[in-house]
Design a protein around this motif. Sequence first.
Motif, short mmCIF file in Angstrom:
data_model
loop_
_atom_site.label_atom_id
_atom_site.label_comp_id
_atom_site.label_asym_id
_atom_site.label_seq_id
_atom_site.Cartn_x
_atom_site.Cartn_y
_atom_site.Cartn_z
N SER A 235 -16.04 -3.82 15.62
CA SER A 235 -15.55 -5.07 16.60
C SER A 235 -16.68 -5.02 18.21
O SER A 235 -16.25 -4.19 18.52
CB SER A 235 -13.96 -4.69 16.37
OG SER A 235 -13.28 -4.36 15.52
N SER B 191 -14.70 2.03 12.77
CA SER B 191 -14.06 1.23 12.93
C SER B 191 -12.91 2.17 14.11
O SER B 191 -12.40 3.23 13.90
CB SER B 191 -13.48 -0.17 12.38
OG SER B 191 -12.21 -0.41 13.03
N HIS C 71 -9.90 0.91 14.11
CA HIS C 71 -8.78 0.67 13.23
C HIS C 71 -8.57 1.54 12.16
O HIS C 71 -9.73 1.54 11.48
CB HIS C 71 -8.43 -0.65 12.34
CG HIS C 71 -8.81 -1.80 13.38
ND1 HIS C 71 -7.83 -2.11 14.23
CD2 HIS C 71 -9.68 -2.17 14.28
CE1 HIS C 71 -8.01 -3.17 15.57
NE2 HIS C 71 -8.54 -3.01 15.28
N PRO C 72 -7.38 1.49 12.00
CA PRO C 72 -7.12 2.79 10.13
C PRO C 72 -8.25 1.74 8.68
O PRO C 72 -7.71 0.83 8.83
CB PRO C 72 -5.85 2.68 9.83
CG PRO C 72 -4.86 2.23 11.04
CD PRO C 72 -6.24 1.27 11.94
N HIS D 155 -6.17 -1.29 7.12
CA HIS D 155 -6.70 -2.87 7.28
C HIS D 155 -8.19 -2.90 7.23
O HIS D 155 -8.39 -4.98 7.20
CB HIS D 155 -6.96 -2.71 9.22
CG HIS D 155 -5.05 -2.48 9.66
ND1 HIS D 155 -4.26 -2.34 8.73
CD2 HIS D 155 -4.57 -1.53 10.40
CE1 HIS D 155 -3.24 -2.05 9.53
NE2 HIS D 155 -3.76 -1.00 10.22
N TYR D 156 -8.92 -2.49 7.16
CA TYR D 156 -10.53 -3.57 6.64
C TYR D 156 -10.97 -2.91 5.84
O TYR D 156 -12.23 -3.22 4.54
CB TYR D 156 -11.38 -3.01 7.82
CG TYR D 156 -11.32 -4.07 9.38
CD1 TYR D 156 -11.16 -4.98 9.02
CD2 TYR D 156 -10.01 -3.43 10.29
CE1 TYR D 156 -10.31 -6.15 10.11
CE2 TYR D 156 -9.25 -4.63 11.30
CZ TYR D 156 -9.34 -5.59 11.11
OH TYR D 156 -9.30 -6.70 12.36
N ASN E 240 -12.90 5.47 10.21
CA ASN E 240 -12.22 5.44 11.59
C ASN E 240 -13.29 6.34 12.94
O ASN E 240 -13.79 7.72 12.01
CB ASN E 240 -11.37 5.86 11.27
CG ASN E 240 -10.33 5.64 12.62
OD1 ASN E 240 -10.35 6.17 13.69
ND2 ASN E 240 -9.27 4.81 12.30
N GLN F 295 -1.84 -5.09 12.73
CA GLN F 295 -2.92 -4.41 13.92
C GLN F 295 -4.07 -4.72 13.50
O GLN F 295 -5.14 -3.35 12.98
CB GLN F 295 -2.74 -2.47 13.17
CG GLN F 295 -0.98 -1.76 14.11
CD GLN F 295 -0.63 -0.75 13.93
OE1 GLN F 295 -1.56 -0.16 12.51
NE2 GLN F 295 -0.17 -0.63 14.86
N LEU F 296 -4.61 -5.35 12.80
CA LEU F 296 -5.97 -6.47 12.68
C LEU F 296 -6.77 -6.56 13.74
O LEU F 296 -7.97 -6.70 13.77
CB LEU F 296 -5.77 -7.93 11.65
CG LEU F 296 -5.05 -7.52 10.17
CD1 LEU F 296 -4.99 -8.25 9.63
CD2 LEU F 296 -6.20 -5.99 9.34
N ILE F 297 -6.50 -6.42 14.58
CA ILE F 297 -6.64 -7.09 16.35
C ILE F 297 -5.80 -6.77 17.27
O ILE F 297 -5.13 -5.95 17.30
CB ILE F 297 -6.74 -8.80 16.51
CG1 ILE F 297 -5.48 -9.61 16.70
CG2 ILE F 297 -7.30 -9.02 15.30
CD1 ILE F 297 -5.54 -10.36 17.39
N ASP F 298 -6.30 -5.82 18.46
CA ASP F 298 -5.93 -5.53 19.26
C ASP F 298 -5.29 -6.24 20.39
O ASP F 298 -5.59 -7.35 20.37
CB ASP F 298 -6.64 -4.92 20.45
CG ASP F 298 -7.91 -3.58 19.42
OD1 ASP F 298 -7.11 -2.90 18.90
OD2 ASP F 298 -9.06 -3.28 20.38
#
Length: 210
Positions: free
Chosen positions: A56, A82, A84-85, A88-89, A103, A207-210
């Motif tokens: 990101s 990332s 993010h967990p 998610h990606y 992560n 939880q794909l974006i903050d």
Amino acid sequence: MIKIGLVDDHAIVRAGIKAFLTSFVEFRVVGEAGSGREAIDLVRSTDLDVLVMDLSMPGQSGIDALAMIRAKAPDIGVLMLSGHPAEHYALNLIRQGASGYLNKDCDPQEIATAIRTVALGRRYISPKVAELLAGELDRKDNAPPHKHLSEREFQVFLKLAQGESVGTIGEELSLSVKTISTYRTRLMEKMNLSSNSDLTYYAMKAQLID
């Protein structure tokens, strides 16, 4: 000697990773970048074995840059980092050509292990990502709506969810406004949503974006 490029929009994060990596005699950080666009320039101008890239970033993100980097330098190992967990990606990025996904909360030693692995031309699959890959075989039909999007649809979805206009997305991805609009229509249908605010709410809830 493994030649490494670091990409993160926060200079202090790059400095921390660089300080850790330079403690290994076989690692050498030979270039840095602060955005996806700068990452593409770095790959063009620098002899690299591995690119460690944040997911990101403002403007052109790691997701945006990945396809172009793969097209221009298919032999470079691209390790995505990332906040993010993995669920998610990770799978989407590996499908798009990432060599591995970690992560930012992982043990630093795992980054070193992953770099060594992808420098050999292999993928680094963490236990968590391996579990996700195995789970995909069992739950494809029960997957959440965004899991059914194509890589490009997922990319456009994230940008729309973050409030970017169709025109801006077209410029960033070098695609026409008409093409982006088509992707938008398609992904809205697949996800059974009707507005950009619906996309934003969905992305935040997942939880794909903050």
